[in-house]
Motif scaffolding. Structure first.
Motif, PDB file in Angstrom:
ATOM      1  N   GLY B  84       0.807  -1.213   0.000  1.00 15.50           N
ATOM      2  CA  GLY B  84       0.000   0.000   0.000  1.00 15.50           C
ATOM      3  C   GLY B  84       0.839   1.260   0.000  1.00 15.50           C
ATOM      4  O   GLY B  84       0.589   2.181  -0.789  1.00 15.50           O
ATOM      5  N   VAL B  85       1.855   1.318   0.860  1.00 12.34           N
ATOM      6  CA  VAL B  85       2.696   2.515   0.923  1.00 12.34           C
ATOM      7  C   VAL B  85       3.470   2.660  -0.382  1.00 12.34           C
ATOM      8  O   VAL B  85       3.607   3.771  -0.920  1.00 12.34           O
ATOM      9  N   GLY B  86       3.938   1.536  -0.928  1.00 14.97           N
ATOM     10  CA  GLY B  86       4.633   1.587  -2.224  1.00 14.97           C
ATOM     11  C   GLY B  86       3.748   2.238  -3.271  1.00 14.97           C
ATOM     12  O   GLY B  86       4.143   3.211  -3.946  1.00 14.97           O
ATOM     13  N   LEU B  87       2.526   1.738  -3.369  1.00 13.05           N
ATOM     14  CA  LEU B  87       1.577   2.277  -4.341  1.00 13.05           C
ATOM     15  C   LEU B  87       1.286   3.751  -4.066  1.00 13.05           C
ATOM     16  O   LEU B  87       1.295   4.594  -4.981  1.00 13.05           O
ATOM     17  N   VAL B  89       3.040   6.143  -2.390  1.00 17.39           N
ATOM     18  CA  VAL B  89       4.094   7.150  -2.625  1.00 17.39           C
ATOM     19  C   VAL B  89       4.427   7.267  -4.117  1.00 17.39           C
ATOM     20  O   VAL B  89       4.749   8.357  -4.597  1.00 17.39           O
ATOM     21  N   ILE B  90       4.309   6.157  -4.854  1.00 20.36           N
ATOM     22  CA  ILE B  90       4.544   6.248  -6.300  1.00 20.36           C
ATOM     23  C   ILE B  90       3.460   7.111  -6.937  1.00 20.36           C
ATOM     24  O   ILE B  90       3.733   7.990  -7.764  1.00 20.36           O
ATOM     25  N   ALA B  91       2.204   6.875  -6.512  1.00 27.95           N
ATOM     26  CA  ALA B  91       1.101   7.669  -7.054  1.00 27.95           C
ATOM     27  C   ALA B  91       1.307   9.145  -6.752  1.00 27.95           C
ATOM     28  O   ALA B  91       1.131  10.001  -7.631  1.00 27.95           O
ATOM     29  N   ALA B  92       1.724   9.455  -5.518  1.00 23.17           N
ATOM     30  CA  ALA B  92       1.903  10.853  -5.136  1.00 23.17           C
ATOM     31  C   ALA B  92       3.090  11.475  -5.861  1.00 23.17           C
ATOM     32  O   ALA B  92       3.072  12.661  -6.185  1.00 23.17           O
ATOM     33  N   ALA B  93       4.129  10.682  -6.128  1.00 23.29           N
ATOM     34  CA  ALA B  93       5.330  11.224  -6.760  1.00 23.29           C
ATOM     35  C   ALA B  93       5.070  11.566  -8.228  1.00 23.29           C
ATOM     36  O   ALA B  93       5.635  12.518  -8.755  1.00 23.29           O
ATOM     37  N   HIS B  94       4.231  10.799  -8.887  1.00 25.76           N
ATOM     38  CA  HIS B  94       4.079  11.001 -10.328  1.00 25.76           C
ATOM     39  C   HIS B  94       2.799  11.714 -10.714  1.00 25.76           C
ATOM     40  O   HIS B  94       2.776  12.448 -11.699  1.00 25.76           O
ATOM     41  N   ARG B  95       1.734  11.505  -9.967  1.00 25.74           N
ATOM     42  CA  ARG B  95       0.470  12.179 -10.216  1.00 25.74           C
ATOM     43  C   ARG B  95       0.033  12.054 -11.674  1.00 25.74           C
ATOM     44  O   ARG B  95      -0.544  12.974 -12.240  1.00 25.74           O
ATOM     45  N   ASN B  96       0.325  10.959 -12.318  1.00 30.83           N
ATOM     46  CA  ASN B  96      -0.115  10.765 -13.702  1.00 30.83           C
ATOM     47  C   ASN B  96      -1.080   9.586 -13.735  1.00 30.83           C
ATOM     48  O   ASN B  96      -1.785   9.330 -12.774  1.00 30.83           O
ATOM     49  N   TRP B  97      -1.066   8.837 -14.812  1.00 33.56           N
ATOM     50  CA  TRP B  97      -1.988   7.708 -14.943  1.00 33.56           C
ATOM     51  C   TRP B  97      -1.764   6.670 -13.845  1.00 33.56           C
ATOM     52  O   TRP B  97      -2.687   5.977 -13.439  1.00 33.56           O
ATOM     53  N   VAL B  98      -0.512   6.566 -13.348  1.00 30.87           N
ATOM     54  CA  VAL B  98      -0.253   5.606 -12.265  1.00 30.87           C
ATOM     55  C   VAL B  98      -1.126   5.950 -11.060  1.00 30.87           C
ATOM     56  O   VAL B  98      -1.723   5.084 -10.414  1.00 30.87           O
ATOM     57  N   ARG B 104      -7.925   4.111  -8.308  1.00 31.51           N
ATOM     58  CA  ARG B 104      -9.181   3.436  -8.679  1.00 31.51           C
ATOM     59  C   ARG B 104      -9.105   1.957  -8.305  1.00 31.51           C
ATOM     60  O   ARG B 104     -10.065   1.379  -7.819  1.00 31.51           O
ATOM     61  N   ALA B 105      -7.925   1.351  -8.516  1.00 34.63           N
ATOM     62  CA  ALA B 105      -7.757  -0.055  -8.140  1.00 34.63           C
ATOM     63  C   ALA B 105      -7.935  -0.212  -6.632  1.00 34.63           C
ATOM     64  O   ALA B 105      -8.548  -1.172  -6.154  1.00 34.63           O
ATOM     65  N   ALA B 106      -7.436   0.771  -5.876  1.00 37.19           N
ATOM     66  CA  ALA B 106      -7.597   0.724  -4.421  1.00 37.19           C
ATOM     67  C   ALA B 106      -9.081   0.755  -4.057  1.00 37.19           C
ATOM     68  O   ALA B 106      -9.525   0.046  -3.153  1.00 37.19           O
ATOM     69  N   ASP B 107      -9.854   1.572  -4.791  1.00 41.62           N
ATOM     70  CA  ASP B 107     -11.306   1.621  -4.556  1.00 41.62           C
ATOM     71  C   ASP B 107     -11.938   0.252  -4.768  1.00 41.62           C
ATOM     72  O   ASP B 107     -12.817  -0.165  -4.015  1.00 41.62           O
ATOM     73  N   PHE B 139      -6.898  -6.589   2.047  1.00 41.71           N
ATOM     74  CA  PHE B 139      -7.820  -5.531   2.442  1.00 41.71           C
ATOM     75  C   PHE B 139      -7.077  -4.327   3.015  1.00 41.71           C
ATOM     76  O   PHE B 139      -7.547  -3.197   2.934  1.00 41.71           O
ATOM     77  N   ASN B 140      -5.882  -4.564   3.592  1.00 43.22           N
ATOM     78  CA  ASN B 140      -5.103  -3.469   4.164  1.00 43.22           C
ATOM     79  C   ASN B 140      -4.414  -2.609   3.107  1.00 43.22           C
ATOM     80  O   ASN B 140      -4.072  -1.462   3.371  1.00 43.22           O
ATOM     81  N   ILE B 141      -4.199  -3.175   1.912  1.00 47.08           N
ATOM     82  CA  ILE B 141      -3.441  -2.443   0.883  1.00 47.08           C
ATOM     83  C   ILE B 141      -4.083  -1.094   0.540  1.00 47.08           C
ATOM     84  O   ILE B 141      -3.414  -0.058   0.613  1.00 47.08           O
ATOM     85  N   PRO B 142      -5.388  -1.056   0.173  1.00 48.97           N
ATOM     86  CA  PRO B 142      -5.955   0.254  -0.191  1.00 48.97           C
ATOM     87  C   PRO B 142      -5.968   1.243   0.962  1.00 48.97           C
ATOM     88  O   PRO B 142      -5.847   2.457   0.735  1.00 48.97           O
ATOM     89  N   VAL B 143      -6.080   0.736   2.206  1.00 53.40           N
ATOM     90  CA  VAL B 143      -6.080   1.637   3.355  1.00 53.40           C
ATOM     91  C   VAL B 143      -4.744   2.374   3.426  1.00 53.40           C
ATOM     92  O   VAL B 143      -4.686   3.607   3.497  1.00 53.40           O
ATOM     93  N   PHE B 144      -3.635   1.610   3.355  1.00 52.40           N
ATOM     94  CA  PHE B 144      -2.307   2.238   3.437  1.00 52.40           C
ATOM     95  C   PHE B 144      -2.015   3.067   2.192  1.00 52.40           C
ATOM     96  O   PHE B 144      -1.329   4.088   2.255  1.00 52.40           O
ATOM     97  N   ALA B 145      -2.530   2.620   1.033  1.00 53.93           N
ATOM     98  CA  ALA B 145      -2.290   3.376  -0.202  1.00 53.93           C
ATOM     99  C   ALA B 145      -2.891   4.775  -0.074  1.00 53.93           C
ATOM    100  O   ALA B 145      -2.246   5.775  -0.405  1.00 53.93           O
TER     101      ALA B 145
END
Lengths: 315, 266
Positions: B84-87, B89-98, B104-107, B139-145
């Motif tokens: 979750g944290v991996g996902l 911080v990558i999402a926050a760093a790039h703010r693009n399609w990732v 959305r996958a977390a949802d 189930f914990n992954i999207p929470v931490f993401a």
């Protein structure tokens, strides 16, 4: 506003599609041969071949996936392997128990949780507040299935006031039905009430400090009018959002609670289907539950956007 | 920084739980798996919390059960946190399609409560502790993401991070040097709360029979066994439930207390 809702609906549809794909991959692609999962390793070759043909396993997975999606859109379900009847009928009869049970539990949670949260917020750092916060902490820590067992121990075994379990169906009358659902709904609803009380308390506390509340006070509005007319309205958004998120846990909790009270609901259907490796029933039941969770959260978001139009600008 | 009351009570409860779990590695009053002796005996001097339907000592089984709960919690939270944290911080760093696809996958994953995922996995692979851990971990992954993405976004908005970017530091480098250390407090709070939830979920799954398998003791399974004997041996239904409630209460209070101390705004 319109484009906001159009985009939300698109995201909603995509989420449903992705959920369906996840379920399909776990149940029909991961195991390699679903027929072997259903029948077990010692299965007869001829029976296996017949079941493979029956399930359409000679076709590639992606064709089967789209076929299933088509069925779902037409609200058609597969045939349960263990019961040999369409899953739709099983789901409908389970929903007749789980649906009212969930509504009953949400009702209990709302009627208890929101007023308690309000009481706590208006008596901040006084005995009433501490009492509610202790209730909230205990309510969140007590597992609903243990609470259910304690309720049976007290109300059914010791006092003999209520049935320990079972459900004779709604045709026996509305009140007897409600009576059999009372203890299960209480064991699901009370922990939810604890969470709602906490969320309501912090939402109301945050709103009480807002400028518009000070303005209303300065204009001479009575304290109860401020609370009911202004504060509760603004605080309803976080409360609604948390309630939406809790629906998933409520439905999951009903799987366990239905087992304790011997209720013939969706939870029992799903649990039995999973133990009997009835892939088609598991697939369609899980899809329904997950779709319900996604749909309710979509509705909650839409409702929140209608109550408070601000978030849609940034979203 | 003032130490909050919640934190002290929470720390006390969780420390007791961990001590009991560790102690059970070297000492329990009786062997938790040896059957025989008096069946369903009430609490007494020789068996503090009584014996179960097979004559096994309840106190010893609760002690070993603590180990199961903690073990499942640690692995499930670790899975959720790493992925979750991996996902996030990558999402926050790039703010693009990732970012879009990841969130959305977390949802989607969030719509699958641990019990539902566990039943899905059980349908294919049969029941077992590993499946329960995987289901709770997923189930914990999207929470931490979500938590890590939101926290990381506020750190990225700081000038010193942008200055680093302007000086040619890579986004990965900045994430490791500045983002991760700064988002640690909310992640620790979340991990504590998820730990409590993981204990609850494990108990529920073992109660349903799709978690830890007998003869290994688990609190949820002890509760399930107690159901048929409630009228004659109610203590069998009381003690495992109390153990779960105190463990979860401990982690919840610890999380609340940590939040009060680390995030003074609330």
């Amino acid at each position: 506003m319109l484009s906001y809702f159009a985009r939300r609906i698109l995201v909603f549809a995509a989420t449903l599609l992705a959920a369906a794909l996840a379920i399909f991959v776990v149940l029909e692609v991961l195991p390699g041969d679903p027929a072997l999962v259903i029948l077990g390793l010692g299965a007869d070759d001829a029976v296996l071949t017949a079941l493979r043909a029956d399930l359409g396993l000679d076709r590639p997975a992606y064709i089967r996936f789209f076929h299933w999606l088509g069925d779902l859109l037409r609200l058609e379900t597969g045939v349960s392997h263990t019961y040999d009847v369409p899953v739709g009928g099983l789901i409908a009869s389970g929903l007749g128990v789980t649906g009212p049970l969930a509504l009953f539990a949400i009702g209990i949670a709302l009627v208890l949780g929101v007023p308690l949260g309000l009481i706590a917020a208006t008596r901040r750092n006084r005995p009433g507040d501490y009492g509610v916060m202790i209730f909230a902490q205990v309510g969140m820590a007590v597992p609903n299935f243990w609470f259910a067992i304690l309720l049976v121990l007290l109300f059914a075994i010791t006092l003999g006031w209520l049935p320990a379990g079972g459900f004779d169906g709604w045709q026996q009358g509305f009140l007897p039905g409600l009576q059999s659902l009372f203890l299960p709904a209480l064991s699901l609803g009370l922990p939810e009430a604890a969470i709602l009380a906490r969320v309501t308390r912090s939402a109301v506390l945050e709103t009480l400090g807002a400028d518009f509340v000070r303005t209303a006070r300065a204009k001479g509005a009575s304290e109860s009018r401020i609370l009911l007319r202004h504060v509760l309205h603004a605080a309803s958004i976080p409360v609604l959002t948390i309630m939406g998120l809790q629906i998933a846990l409520l439905l999951a909790g009903s799987i366990v609670v239905e087992r304790i009270f011997f209720l013939p609901g969706l939870g029992k259907l799903l649990f039995q289907a999973a133990s009997q490796r009835d892939l088609v029933t598991v697939r369609d039941t899980v899809m329904l539950v997950v779709a319900a969770v996604i749909a309710i959260n979509f509705l909650v978001d839409a409702l929140a956007a209608l109550i408070d139009p601000r978030p849609k600008v940034s979203a | 920084m003032t130490v909050s009351r919640n934190f002290i009570i929470g720390l006390g409860l969780t420390a007791t739980l961990v001590t009991i779990a560790v102690l059970s590695l070297i000492w329990t009053p009786y062997d938790p798996e040896v059957i025989g002796g008096s069946l369903r005996a009430g609490p007494s001097w020789s068996h503090w919390l009584g014996t179960d339907w097979a004559g096994r000592d309840v106190a010893s089984r609760l002690m070993t059960g603590a180990r199961t709960s903690i073990g499942v919690g640690v692995v499930a939270v670790a899975i959720g946190m790493i992925a979750g944290v991996g996902l996030g911080v990558i999402a926050a760093a790039h703010r693009n399609w990732v970012d879009d696809v990841g969130m959305r996958a977390a949802d989607v994953v969030f719509a699958f409560p641990a019990i539902i995922s566990a039943l899905l996995i059980t349908t294919i692979f049969g029941p077992g502790a590993i499946n329960a851990i995987i289901a709770i971990g997923i189930f914990n992954i999207p929470v931490f993401a979500r938590v890590s993405r939101n926290a990381a976004l506020t750190v990225w908005a700081h000038d010193y991070v942008l200055a680093g970017l302007a000086m040619g530091k890579g986004r990965l480098r900045l994430t490791v040097d500045h983002i991760l250390p700064n988002i640690a407090p909310p992640l620790i709070v979340q991990a504590t709360i998820q730990f409590g939830l993981a204990i609850l979920a494990e108990a529920a799954l073992s109660f349903l029979g799709v978690g830890v398998q007998p003869p290994a003791p688990s609190w949820g399974q002890m509760l399930f066994d107690s159901q048929t004997m409630m009228a004659i041996a109610p203590w069998l239904a009381i003690f495992p439930g109390l153990a779960i409630a105190f463990a979860v209460l401990g982690f919840n209070l610890l999380g609340d207390g940590l939040r009060d101390m680390l995030d003074p705004r609330l």
